[in-house]
Design an enzyme around this catalytic site. Structure first.
Site, PDB file in Angstrom:
ATOM      1  N   HIS A 116      -4.439  -5.030   0.015  1.00 20.16           N
ATOM      2  CA  HIS A 116      -4.134  -5.568   1.343  1.00 20.16           C
ATOM      3  C   HIS A 116      -4.472  -7.057   1.394  1.00 20.16           C
ATOM      4  O   HIS A 116      -5.640  -7.421   1.543  1.00 20.16           O
ATOM      5  CB  HIS A 116      -4.952  -4.837   2.412  1.00 20.16           C
ATOM      6  CG  HIS A 116      -4.512  -3.437   2.660  1.00 20.16           C
ATOM      7  ND1 HIS A 116      -3.788  -3.067   3.767  1.00 20.16           N
ATOM      8  CD2 HIS A 116      -4.676  -2.309   1.930  1.00 20.16           C
ATOM      9  CE1 HIS A 116      -3.535  -1.774   3.722  1.00 20.16           C
ATOM     10  NE2 HIS A 116      -4.066  -1.286   2.605  1.00 20.16           N
ATOM     11  N   CYS A 149       0.824  -1.212   0.000  1.00 20.65           N
ATOM     12  CA  CYS A 149       0.000   0.000   0.000  1.00 20.65           C
ATOM     13  C   CYS A 149       0.859   1.262   0.000  1.00 20.65           C
ATOM     14  O   CYS A 149       1.484   1.584  -1.003  1.00 20.65           O
ATOM     15  CB  CYS A 149      -1.002  -0.027   1.137  1.00 20.65           C
ATOM     16  SG  CYS A 149      -2.355   1.169   0.889  1.00 20.65           S
ATOM     17  N   GLU A 186      -4.069  -8.959   3.822  1.00 17.80           N
ATOM     18  CA  GLU A 186      -4.525  -9.263   5.176  1.00 17.80           C
ATOM     19  C   GLU A 186      -5.974  -8.859   5.417  1.00 17.80           C
ATOM     20  O   GLU A 186      -6.586  -9.274   6.409  1.00 17.80           O
ATOM     21  CB  GLU A 186      -3.612  -8.574   6.196  1.00 17.80           C
ATOM     22  CG  GLU A 186      -3.767  -7.067   6.301  1.00 17.80           C
ATOM     23  CD  GLU A 186      -3.014  -6.274   5.236  1.00 17.80           C
ATOM     24  OE1 GLU A 186      -2.813  -5.063   5.426  1.00 17.80           O
ATOM     25  OE2 GLU A 186      -2.624  -6.868   4.198  1.00 17.80           O
TER      26      GLU A 186
END
Length: 639
Positions: A581, A505, A583
């Site tokens: 992302h 990011c 995650e």
């Protein structure tokens, strides 16, 4: 009437009335004031006295975050006597009385609050400061006879407001709190920690809620995005307090008298002291925003005074058989009553990229509807509307289940550690003020790695097998900002050494700039957006939280993966870089993607990449893919 209840209502003692699922707890005790959560007077491992803590928002400074310091005190009621009674007993014991409410007004007023919303959307979310923010407004008034008025508000909330997690009355020498909060912030039973993110709001029409109305609400993309963002933010917290992370259960409807929310429950095992669990989770993203550290700065900029107890918590610590537990609802829909009768009730709207100022103004009024009706400021809703059970309406359960279809099974199922060929490998994750890093660290540990997380101010260099430069708020082009400069320094050091690097990011955007690509602000922020993206020829459903993006172009010695002009990923000798992302709960195959990236970085060229996958039962298997070898880019802007 119960003797303890009679003594409490006489007003001669400090006391609390807590209406919870099992009935009403009557607590009488002594009030002490402490400086920090660690000072809450518990005796871990003993059956010492229970404690009810009134935790104001200013305690967020314990995590190093900024706030207006309004001197709101951390009061603790050390319980000497405790009884349980029924709601009917309490209603019978409190004599109805008229309320005198004068000088009622909203601060800021509707137009001014709408203007603040527009500024936050443009100047904060629109410049990469975060995914969402909660800015409060207050209803202020004066009550005659503060003590009796507080009990009457409590009586009316017990009688009229439905769906609350706690309805409560807490009396101390300096403040009385009365409210009906829908939301548990965190709980701990001695083994399992529980969080309860609630977001998205269906405002009931005056004539009452309807099945058609709630189905429209469940299909609203903005309302869905609100909930998923706060789930992600609270998973960051769960990954900090639970060794095995948090499992997501739900979603469900949370129906109240004036509105309905959607909610999830997050559950994970923890061995921490309950006071530390509370400190690590200050405070809920549903009342602050994300990332929470920068949300605290935004709140300080746009709110002109301290929050008092709004968005803090009531925390009931109980001990039995040597086990300490905590039940801590968020202080929302709550009246703060000073001894002189000054009244404040606060509410905030969750501001996201597609918020409409006028709608957020209306939402703050709706959130206070039940309390304002108890004050007599607004007309109560027909009690018949409470009999409409929206969760039972045809199509609602299917609409709720549909929300999970594209979410990451990693967070929805059990998460047993997988023994892979990454076992024994080490990683350092650098946190650039966004605790996505806690989730990344948890996933890397799930893959068998030994992981530590380091704040950007503390990072110099690392000899770990893998360096992960994480996400964070801000403009990636602003090298004058100390944090962005630190991202650049960490990337340069690792690229120069050739040691394995993964950038995510914000760090991906900075890396793209170092490689010579242009980085631009998006016309429309992608904060909390799930997209189908091309990642080096493989279609992935992943979660984006970005306001800036690198634009596609040639990079000598590196591969560029893009959809149109927006770069999704970069790959070169010794580094992998992604905009999304893995995650996030929005990244359906996130654990697979992360496993593939790390294997490519840490396994020698030609060794198969072993990828972890989850099947429909939530168990895990591995799949092998050939790895690729890339030469280092000929030129990097490393000076």
């Amino acid at each position: 009437m119960n003797d303890l209840l009679t003594r409490a209502l006489s007003g001669s003692e400090h006391y609390a009335l807590l209406s919870r699922e099992h009935g009403v707890d009557v607590l009488i005790g002594d009030v002490v004031t402490v400086d920090s959560l660690a000072d809450i007077p518990l005796d871990p491992g003993t059956d010492g006295p229970d404690v009810l803590a009134l935790v104001p928002f200013r305690q967020i400074s314990e995590r190093g975050f900024v706030c207006h310091d309004d001197d709101a005190a951390l009061h603790c009621l050390r319980v000497r006597e405790h009884a349980q009674v029924s709601v009917d007993e309490v209603l019978a014991a409190i004599s109805p009385t008229e309320l005198s409410v004068t000088d009622g007004r909203f601060e800021p007023a509707d137009d001014e609050y709408g203007s603040i919303v527009a500024r936050v959307l443009a100047d904060e979310i629109g410049t990469g400061a975060g995914a969402n923010f909660v800015i409060r407004r207050d209803f202020r008034a004066r009550l005659a006879d503060a003590s009796r008025s507080g009990l009457e508000i409590f009586r009316r909330l017990l009688f009229d407001e439905s769906g609350s997690y706690w309805t409560f009355f807490v009396h101390t020498p300096s403040i009385t709190l009365v409210g009906a909060t829908p939301e548990r912030h965190v709980g701990f039973d001695g083994t399992s920690a529980i969080m309860n993110p609630i977001s998205g709001t269906y405002r009931h029409p005056v004539e009452g809620p309807s099945g058609e109305g709630v189905l429209d609400f469940l299909g609203d993309a903005k309302e869905n995005a609100e909930l998923f963002m706060v789930v992600d933010e609270e998973l960051k917290m769960m990954s900090r307090i639970c060794a095995q992370g948090g499992r997501v259960i739900g979603p469900r409807l949370k129906q109240m008298g004036h509105l309905t929310h959607t909610e999830y429950v997050l559950v994970g095992e923890s061995s921490l002291d309950p006071r530390e669990i509370l400190r690590q989770t200050m405070f809920a993203p549903t009342v602050t925003g994300s990332p929470i550290e920068n949300a605290a700065r935004v709140i300080e900029r746009y709110e002109t005074s301290g929050r008092g107890y709004y968005s803090g918590v009531l925390a009931l610590f109980e001990s039995a058989r040597g086990v300490s537990t905590v039940d801590a609802p968020i202080l929302i829909r709550t009246c703060e009553i000073a001894p002189d009768g000054e009244l404040k009730i606060s509410a905030g709207a969750t501001l996201v990229r597609n918020s409409v100022p006028e709608h957020e103004v209306a939402e703050t009024r709706s959130k206070l509807g039940g309390v304002l009706a108890a004050l007599g400021v607004e007309a109560p809703r027909p009690r018949a509307s409470a009999a409409v059970r929206l969760a039972e309406f045809p199509g609602v359960s299917d609409a709720l289940a549909h929300r999970n279809e594209k979410l990451a099974s990693f967070w929805l199922d059990e998460q047993p550690t997988v023994v892979t060929d990454l076992s024994g490998k080490t990683a350092v994750v650098v946190d650039f003020e966004d605790q996505w890093t806690a989730m990344l660290a948890h996933q890397l540990r799930h893959l068998g790695m030994t992981v530590s997380v380091v704040r950007w101010e503390d990072y110099v260099s690392s000899d770990a097998d893998l360096l992960v430069c994480g996400p964070g708020p801000g403009d990636p082009r602003d090298s004058s900002h100390a944090r962005i400069s630190a991202v650049e320094a960490a990337l340069r050091e690792r690229l120069t050494s050739g040691s394995p690097l993964l950038a995510i990011c914000l760090s991906h955007q900075v890396l793209a700039g170092l490689l010579g690509l242009d980085v631009v602000a998006l016309d429309r922020p992608q904060q909390g957006v799930q997209k189908v993206a091309d990642v080096f020829g493989v279609t992935r459903t992943v979660g984006f939280y970005n306001t800036f993006a690198a634009t596609a172009g040639p990079v000598d010695g590196a591969l560029v993966s893009a959809d149109g002009i927006e770069v999704n990923a970069l790959r070169g000798s010794g580094f992998e870089s992604i905009q999304f992302h893995p995650e996030s709960v929005l990244s359906t195959d996130g654990i697979e993607i992360l496993s593939e990236l790390v294997h490519r970085l840490l396994m020698p060229a030609g060794v198969p990449v072993r990828t972890v996958h989850a099947d429909a039962r939530g168990t895990h298997r591995e799949r092998a893919q050939p790895s690729a070898e890339l030469r280092r880019p000929a030129e990097l802007r490393l000076s």
